[in-house]
Scaffold this motif. Structure first.
Motif, mmCIF file in Angstrom:
data_model
loop_
_atom_site.group_PDB
_atom_site.id
_atom_site.type_symbol
_atom_site.label_atom_id
_atom_site.label_comp_id
_atom_site.label_asym_id
_atom_site.label_seq_id
_atom_site.Cartn_x
_atom_site.Cartn_y
_atom_site.Cartn_z
ATOM 1 N N GLY A 27 38.807 -6.927 19.108
ATOM 2 C CA GLY A 27 37.637 -6.045 19.090
ATOM 3 C C GLY A 27 37.137 -5.785 17.676
ATOM 4 N N GLN A 28 38.057 -5.494 16.769
ATOM 5 C CA GLN A 28 37.692 -5.235 15.376
ATOM 6 C C GLN A 28 37.118 -6.494 14.717
ATOM 7 N N LYS A 29 37.719 -7.635 15.058
ATOM 8 C CA LYS A 29 37.262 -8.908 14.504
ATOM 9 C C LYS A 29 35.823 -9.197 14.911
ATOM 10 N N PHE A 30 35.493 -8.985 16.192
ATOM 11 C CA PHE A 30 34.132 -9.246 16.670
ATOM 12 C C PHE A 30 33.153 -8.205 16.118
ATOM 13 N N LYS A 31 33.623 -7.006 15.948
ATOM 14 C CA LYS A 31 32.765 -5.943 15.412
ATOM 15 C C LYS A 31 32.283 -6.294 14.009
ATOM 16 N N ALA A 32 33.174 -6.907 13.223
ATOM 17 C CA ALA A 32 32.829 -7.258 11.839
ATOM 18 C C ALA A 32 32.094 -8.587 11.744
ATOM 19 N N ASP A 33 32.066 -9.326 12.845
ATOM 20 C CA ASP A 33 31.425 -10.645 12.858
ATOM 21 C C ASP A 33 29.912 -10.492 12.975
ATOM 22 N N SER A 34 29.186 -11.428 12.391
ATOM 23 C CA SER A 34 27.718 -11.389 12.451
ATOM 24 C C SER A 34 27.189 -11.891 13.789
ATOM 25 N N ASN A 35 28.033 -12.604 14.538
ATOM 26 C CA ASN A 35 27.606 -13.090 15.849
ATOM 27 C C ASN A 35 27.394 -11.925 16.813
ATOM 28 N N SER A 36 26.489 -12.150 17.761
ATOM 29 C CA SER A 36 26.171 -11.091 18.724
ATOM 30 C C SER A 36 26.782 -11.355 20.105
ATOM 31 N N PHE A 37 27.512 -12.475 20.257
ATOM 32 C CA PHE A 37 28.080 -12.817 21.565
ATOM 33 C C PHE A 37 29.536 -13.272 21.422
ATOM 34 N N LEU A 38 30.406 -12.664 22.242
ATOM 35 C CA LEU A 38 31.830 -13.024 22.265
ATOM 36 C C LEU A 38 32.223 -13.437 23.675
ATOM 37 N N SER A 39 32.816 -14.618 23.802
ATOM 38 C CA SER A 39 33.385 -15.070 25.075
ATOM 39 C C SER A 39 34.876 -15.292 24.849
ATOM 40 N N LEU A 40 35.708 -14.574 25.627
ATOM 41 C CA LEU A 40 37.156 -14.620 25.389
ATOM 42 C C LEU A 40 37.911 -14.587 26.719
ATOM 43 N N HIS A 41 38.920 -15.452 26.856
ATOM 44 C CA HIS A 41 39.790 -15.447 28.030
ATOM 45 C C HIS A 41 41.242 -15.266 27.595
ATOM 46 N N LYS A 71 30.327 -22.227 33.262
ATOM 47 C CA LYS A 71 28.966 -22.114 33.794
ATOM 48 C C LYS A 71 28.412 -20.702 33.582
ATOM 49 N N ALA A 72 29.284 -19.703 33.766
ATOM 50 C CA ALA A 72 28.856 -18.319 33.563
ATOM 51 C C ALA A 72 28.506 -18.083 32.099
ATOM 52 N N GLU A 73 29.319 -18.625 31.201
ATOM 53 C CA GLU A 73 29.069 -18.484 29.767
ATOM 54 C C GLU A 73 27.745 -19.169 29.377
ATOM 55 N N LYS A 74 27.487 -20.324 29.976
ATOM 56 C CA LYS A 74 26.244 -21.049 29.698
ATOM 57 C C LYS A 74 25.042 -20.236 30.153
ATOM 58 N N LEU A 75 25.146 -19.595 31.322
ATOM 59 C CA LEU A 75 24.064 -18.748 31.824
ATOM 60 C C LEU A 75 23.772 -17.608 30.860
ATOM 61 N N ILE A 76 24.833 -16.966 30.359
ATOM 62 C CA ILE A 76 24.664 -15.849 29.433
ATOM 63 C C ILE A 76 23.962 -16.312 28.162
ATOM 64 N N GLN A 77 24.406 -17.430 27.615
ATOM 65 C CA GLN A 77 23.812 -17.949 26.377
ATOM 66 C C GLN A 77 22.350 -18.358 26.582
ATOM 67 N N GLU A 78 22.059 -18.976 27.726
ATOM 68 C CA GLU A 78 20.672 -19.362 28.001
ATOM 69 C C GLU A 78 19.783 -18.130 28.143
ATOM 70 N N THR A 79 20.300 -17.105 28.774
ATOM 71 C CA THR A 79 19.535 -15.862 28.927
ATOM 72 C C THR A 79 19.300 -15.217 27.574
ATOM 73 N N LEU A 80 20.334 -15.250 26.718
ATOM 74 C CA LEU A 80 20.189 -14.686 25.369
ATOM 75 C C LEU A 80 19.146 -15.466 24.574
ATOM 76 N N SER A 81 19.181 -16.783 24.660
ATOM 77 C CA SER A 81 18.221 -17.627 23.943
ATOM 78 C C SER A 81 16.810 -17.355 24.416
ATOM 79 N N SER A 82 16.653 -17.168 25.719
ATOM 80 C CA SER A 82 15.342 -16.871 26.286
ATOM 81 C C SER A 82 14.829 -15.536 25.781
ATOM 82 N N LYS A 83 15.729 -14.536 25.715
ATOM 83 C CA LYS A 83 15.330 -13.210 25.225
ATOM 84 C C LYS A 83 14.932 -13.293 23.762
ATOM 85 N N ASP A 84 15.709 -14.047 22.967
ATOM 86 C CA ASP A 84 15.402 -14.191 21.539
ATOM 87 C C ASP A 84 14.046 -14.853 21.352
#
Length: 423
Positions: A302-316, A395-408
């Motif tokens: 959580g702390q690592k992603f908080k400090a990261d400049s990326n806006s999307f985290l996918s983790l299993h 597939k779920a991760e791809k959907l999220i990224q495509e939706t984010l790209s569309s919003k951007d």
């Protein structure tokens, strides 16, 4: 008239005639009430196939090689359910499933013997009993029995078996015969028709009973009293037991378990409890350690992603749980950052959590749940739920990224449009 099976429980094959055969339906165990099996109810002039009664399940067998699936009593008649029509008036051949029958005979007579000896030794009458598929139980009207009392009862019961005492059914054709009052009885069924049957174990017990029984206690072979437990009423106990062939089968299962545990625990039978106790305590300590490590890892991620400049985290994380995912989101503490977290079997079932802007997760969350073949809902600002196909995580991760790209893209388009309109 007593049925042929009640007059001679050892009769395995029998000739009789069909009185009636009428269409009927049978409820199928384990299925809905609407899902019924169509067939026929056959009533015979006489039968060796015992209908359920007296705490004893019904027999299984055949009528002219047609399998009988259920046998019930209706007044003086025994009603057999079959799936093929059998012509009324025809002569038929009956065969009983002897293994099932003899097992029931042993358990039922065993119950009578235990009941009589327990009442004699400890003054506790039997209030009910159950002939189970593997183990039977007797409800005794007594608050408790010590291990020593159970051992003494078992020894006394098996002494009577060794004595080869006869077991004999007697018929009383008048149910109001005053002599019947001397016999143990919990009452006749309201629809009882015909003679009253009394089962006598010489010098031990005399009781009204309609069931099938052995003709001599020696045919019980042996009885093992297993344990006692509290009954439905606080002042009663259930005494669990096995008789006859079930003793051998129970012992066989115990031997298999003993050998398996000896291999697993790497120690002899006498040490099994201590070894198992040690293993369980060690497992609990390890589980606490793993839980602590997972919490620390969740804080780190959580702390690592908080400090990261990326806006999307996918983790299993296979070993993770809902707490693991929630800790990550709590550490990020940024509703504008999107987290797609999953835990469980990568190729099977597990849990998922999607966090981010409220509008985004309301739109995307249900779509993610559908892809993962699961169900979810919004809880504490996150969309979370169960997933049956984590193998579709990509597939779920791809959907999220495509939706984010569309919003951007929409945001950039709106920004450019605003800049062009400025003077």
């Amino acid at each position: 008239m007593a049925l042929a099976c009640q007059q001679n429980s050892y009769c395995k094959e029998f000739q009789t005639k069909v009185k009636s055969c009428t269409p009927a339906e049978l409820a199928v165990p384990g299925k809905s009430k609407k899902d019924k099996l169509r067939g026929y109810e056959v009533i015979l002039e006489d039968t060796i196939l015992f209908p359920e009664g007296g705490g004893q399940p019904d027999d299984r067998g055949t009528i002219n090689d047609v399998e009988v699936l259920r046998i019930t009593r209706r007044g003086a008649d025994s009603v057999n359910f079959v799936t093929k029509e059998i012509q009324p008036g025809s002569e038929v051949n009956l065969k009983v499933d002897w293994n099932r029958r003899f097992d029931h005979m042993q358990q039922h007579t065993g119950q009578h013997l235990i009941t009589a000896i327990a009442e004699k030794m400890y003054g506790c009458p039997t209030t009910s009993w159950c002939l189970g598929e593997n183990i039977s139980s007797i409800e005794l009207d007594i608050p408790s029995l010590t291990d020593k009392q159970v051992e003494d009862l078992e020894n006394e019961v098996n002494e009577r078996i060794l004595a080869s005492i006869p077991v004999t059914p007697h018929l009383y054709h008048d149910k109001d015969d005053p002599e019947l009052k001397q016999f143990r009885c919990r009452g006749l069924p309201d629809d009882h028709v015909g003679p009253v049957r009394v089962l006598i174990i010489d010098g031990i017990d005399s009781t009204l009973c309609c069931g099938t029984h052995v003709s001599n206690l020696s045919h019980l072979q042996m009885i093992k009293l297993l344990w006692t437990e509290k009954g439905k009423k606080k002042d009663r106990i259930n005494l669990m037991f096995v008789a006859g062939g079930r003793v051998l089968r129970y012992l066989g299962r115990c031997v298999k378990v003993e050998r398996s545990l000896t291999t697993l625990l790497k120690g002899p039978l006498d040490d099994h409890y201590e070894l198992a106790d040690k293993a369980v305590k060690g497992c609990k300590m390890n589980q606490k350690y793993v839980t602590s490590l997972l919490r620390d890892l969740a804080v780190f991620e959580g702390q690592k992603f908080k400090a990261d400049s990326n806006s999307f985290l996918s983790l299993h994380r296979k070993e993770g749980d809902l707490e693991f995912m929630n800790i990550i989101v709590q550490q990020v503490a940024n509703p504008e950052k999107i987290c797609f977290l999953t835990v469980g079997d990568e190729k099977g079932a597990g849990l998922f959590l999607l966090s981010g802007p409220e509008i985004f997760i309301k739109e995307v969350g249900p779509k993610v749940a559908e892809i993962l073949n699961g169900k979810g809902s919004i809880n504490r600002g996150n969309y979370q739920g169960k997933a049956n196909k984590l193998s579709q995580k990509g597939k779920a991760e791809k959907l999220i990224q495509e939706t984010l790209s569309s919003k951007d893209s929409q945001v950039k388009s709106q920004d450019n449009s605003s800049q062009e309109k400025e003077p």
